[in-house]
Design a protein around this motif. Structure first.
Motif, mmCIF file in Angstrom:
data_model
loop_
_atom_site.group_PDB
_atom_site.id
_atom_site.type_symbol
_atom_site.label_atom_id
_atom_site.label_comp_id
_atom_site.label_asym_id
_atom_site.label_seq_id
_atom_site.Cartn_x
_atom_site.Cartn_y
_atom_site.Cartn_z
ATOM 1 N N SER A 69 -1.554 19.484 -35.403
ATOM 2 C CA SER A 69 -2.966 19.864 -35.235
ATOM 3 C C SER A 69 -3.186 21.199 -34.559
ATOM 4 O O SER A 69 -4.265 21.794 -34.683
ATOM 5 C CB SER A 69 -3.704 18.779 -34.438
ATOM 6 O OG SER A 69 -3.159 18.643 -33.135
ATOM 7 N N ASP A 70 -2.189 21.705 -33.843
ATOM 8 C CA ASP A 70 -2.386 22.921 -33.047
ATOM 9 C C ASP A 70 -2.059 24.170 -33.865
ATOM 10 O O ASP A 70 -0.918 24.639 -33.887
ATOM 11 C CB ASP A 70 -1.514 22.860 -31.787
ATOM 12 C CG ASP A 70 -1.856 23.950 -30.779
ATOM 13 O OD1 ASP A 70 -2.576 24.901 -31.158
ATOM 14 O OD2 ASP A 70 -1.413 23.853 -29.626
ATOM 15 N N THR A 71 -3.060 24.710 -34.543
ATOM 16 C CA THR A 71 -2.831 25.896 -35.381
ATOM 17 C C THR A 71 -2.743 27.175 -34.557
ATOM 18 O O THR A 71 -2.354 28.219 -35.083
ATOM 19 C CB THR A 71 -3.950 26.044 -36.427
ATOM 20 O OG1 THR A 71 -5.224 26.100 -35.766
ATOM 21 C CG2 THR A 71 -3.933 24.881 -37.409
ATOM 22 N N ASP A 72 -3.100 27.118 -33.271
ATOM 23 C CA ASP A 72 -2.937 28.287 -32.402
ATOM 24 C C ASP A 72 -1.481 28.469 -31.983
ATOM 25 O O ASP A 72 -1.009 29.597 -31.834
ATOM 26 C CB ASP A 72 -3.815 28.151 -31.147
ATOM 27 C CG ASP A 72 -5.297 28.249 -31.460
ATOM 28 O OD1 ASP A 72 -5.653 28.968 -32.417
ATOM 29 O OD2 ASP A 72 -6.094 27.593 -30.760
ATOM 30 N N LYS A 127 0.388 16.624 -31.932
ATOM 31 C CA LYS A 127 0.248 17.925 -31.289
ATOM 32 C C LYS A 127 0.710 19.037 -32.216
ATOM 33 O O LYS A 127 -0.003 20.029 -32.441
ATOM 34 C CB LYS A 127 1.054 17.937 -29.989
ATOM 35 C CG LYS A 127 1.257 19.308 -29.364
ATOM 36 C CD LYS A 127 -0.013 19.909 -28.840
ATOM 37 C CE LYS A 127 0.256 21.222 -28.113
ATOM 38 N NZ LYS A 127 -1.004 21.890 -27.682
ATOM 39 N N GLY A 183 -4.695 16.647 -38.544
ATOM 40 C CA GLY A 183 -5.231 17.950 -38.193
ATOM 41 C C GLY A 183 -5.752 18.718 -39.390
ATOM 42 O O GLY A 183 -6.116 18.145 -40.425
#
Length: 396
Positions: free
Chosen positions: A65-68, A62, A342
Motif C-alpha cells: 500500500s505504501d507507494t511513497d 505495508k 492498496g
C-alpha cells in the motif's frame, strides 16, 4: 503471466522458488516454515539484486500500500539486470501515471456497472455446462469450463465482436501456453496487442457498449490508442488465467470437501462467503508484482536498502495465524489479500467474484455426481499463478 514467467523462473536457485511451490492446493512446507520463523526473509537471487520475501500479513499490507516508499516501476529491476524492455500496464506503473490510467478503468468495474454482465455470465456458464454434458466419458474441466468462462466474459466486457471471439480465445490460451514455449506465448501477446489496437481504432469511429467504447465516449483523446489497447490487454492478462485457475482449483476443493460441496450447491446465501474463503485459501496469484524500495528503511527489524526488491507472498500472508491446511467452509472471511492490497489491488476483483459465484453452484447443481477421473491432479510446479493445466472429471 504465470506459465510464461515460470520458464524464466526455472533459472533461479531452488530456494528462491520457495514462494511458488505448493503441496497440491496447500502452501509448501518450506514456505510455511519461513512464515512461522518471521515476516521477512532474504532470498538467494543472482544478478546482484537483493530480494526479500514478505510473508507476514501486516508487513505485506505495508509494502503493497505504501507507494511513497515502494515503486512498481519494472524499469528499476530491468536496469539492475540489463533488461531494456518492460511489460508496462497498471501493475508496473507508479503514480501519477498509474493513478490516471486506473481512473479510466475503475468506474467500469464497479458492481453496479458490472451487473449488466450477470445475464450473459449465466448464459456462458450454462453453455459450458451443456458442452460438458454432451461429452461421452471423462471431461477436461479446464478446457471445457474453466478457460472459456473468463475468456468469453472478458469478450463481453471489452466489446469484442462475436465474429472475432474464437480467435480471441485462441490468443488468450496461447499467451499462457506452457507447452508452446516462450516464443509462442510472446508472439500471442504481440498479436493480442495488435488485435486490441485494431479494436480501439474501430471503437474510435463508432464506440460500442463495451468497456473500450465507454472509455472512449467518456474520455475521448485524453487516452491514446496505445494506452487503451494496453489497458484492454491488461484486463485479459489479469482476468483470464487467474479466474480460470480459481475455477479449477476451487472445483478441486469442493469435490474433496463434502460440507463445502453441499453448502455451495444447496445454500444460495452460503455461496458468496464460501467464494471468499476459497479465494483466501487458494491465493492462486502466489506472489504480488515486485516492489522496489525507493529509499533505505526498516521493516520488522530488517534493514531494507534503496533499490532492494520485495516480493510479497500472498499465499503466506493469507494464512496469518492459521494452520497450514486451514480451509473451513463455515469461515466468514472479513478480509484477504487474494486480490492484492492498496492502490494496485486488482481492478477486476468484482468481475471475478461474479464469475465464481455464478459458476461454482451451477456446476455442482448440474453435475451432482461430479468426481475426479484421475487419481491425482498434476499441479504446476513453480508458477506465479498456481493451477493445473488439465483436470479430467466424470460428470455422471
Amino acid at each position: 503471466m504465470g506459465r510464461v514467467g515460470s520458464r524464466a523462473l526455472s533459472l533461479l536457485p531452488d530456494r528462491a522458488l520457495v514462494p511458488l511451490k505448493r503441496d497440491g492446493v496447500e502452501p509448501g512446507v518450506e514456505l510455511e516454515r519461513m512464515r512461522e520463523a518471521g515476516p521477512i526473509h532474504r532470498l538467494p537471487v543472482p544478478f546482484g539484486v537483493r530480494v526479500w520475501l514478505v510473508t507476514g500479513q501486516p508487513e505485506a499490507k505495508k509494502v503493497l500500500s505504501d507507494t511513497d516508499a515502494f515503486s512498481n516501476d519494472y524499469a528499476r529491476l530491468g536496469a539492475a539486470v540489463g533488461i531494456e524492455q518492460t511489460p508496462g500496464g497498471l501493475g508496473f506503473a507508479d503514480p501519477p501515471d498509474h493513478t490516471r490510467l486506473r481512473k479510466l478503468l475503475t468506474p467500469e468495474f464497479t458492481m453496479r456497472r458490472l451487473s449488466r454482465l450477470v445475464p450473459r455470465i449465466d448464459e456462458i456458464v450454462t453453455e459450458r455446462l451443456d458442452a460438458m454434458a454432451a461429452v461421452d466419458g471423462p471431461v477436461d474441466l479446464v478446457r471445457e469450463f474453466a478457460l472459456p468462462i473468463p475468456s468469453l466474459t472478458i469478450c463481453e466486457l471489452l466489446g469484442v465482436p462475436y465474429a472475432d471471439r474464437d480467435r480471441f480465445q485462441e490468443l488468450a490460451v496461447a499467451r499462457f501456453d506452457l507447452f508452446g514455449g516462450a516464443n509462442s506465448a510472446l508472439g500471442a501477446i504481440s498479436e493480442s496487442l495488435k488485435y486490441m489496437e485494431k479494436i480501439v481504432r474501430r471503437e474510435r469511429r463508432d464506440p460500442g457498449d463495451g468497456l473500450i467504447g465507454m472509455i472512449i465516449r467518456e474520455h475521448g483523446d485524453a487516452v491514446t490508442d496505445a494506452e487503451l489497447a494496453g489497458l484492454a490487454d491488461g484486463v485479459l492478462t489479469g482476468g483470464f488465467d487467474t479466474t480460470a485457475s480459481m475455477l479449477t482449483l476451487g472445483a478441486i476443493v469442493l469435490m474433496s470437501d463434502p460440507a463445502a460441496r453441499a453448502a455451495m450447491k444447496d445454500d444460495d446465501k452460503a455461496a458468496a462467503p464460501l467464494v471468499e474463503e476459497l479465494l483466501r485459501h487458494l491465493s492462486v496469484v502466489q506472489v504480488a508484482f515486485p516492489r522496489f524500495a525507493k529509499r533505505d528503511l526498516v521493516i520488522a527489524d530488517t534493514e531494507i536498502k534503496e533499490g532492494d526488491v520485495l516480493a510479497v507472498s500472498l499465499s503466506a500472508a493469507n494464512r496469518e495465524g492459521l494452520d497450514r491446511m486451514d480451509f473451513d467452509a463455515a469461515r466468514k472471511v472479513s478480509t484477504h489479500l487474494a486480490f492484492g492490497h492498496g492502490a494496485h489491488r486488482c481492478v477486476g476483483a468484482e468481475l471475478a467474484r461474479l464469475e465464481l459465484r455464478a459458476a461454482y453452484p451451477a456446476l455442482l447443481r448440474r453435475f451432482p455426481d461430479l468426481r475426479f477421473a484421475e487419481e491425482k491432479p498434476t499441479y504446476r510446479t513453480a508458477s506465479i499463478v498456481h493451477g493445473v493445466d488439465a483436470l479430467m472429471v466424470h460428470t455422471r
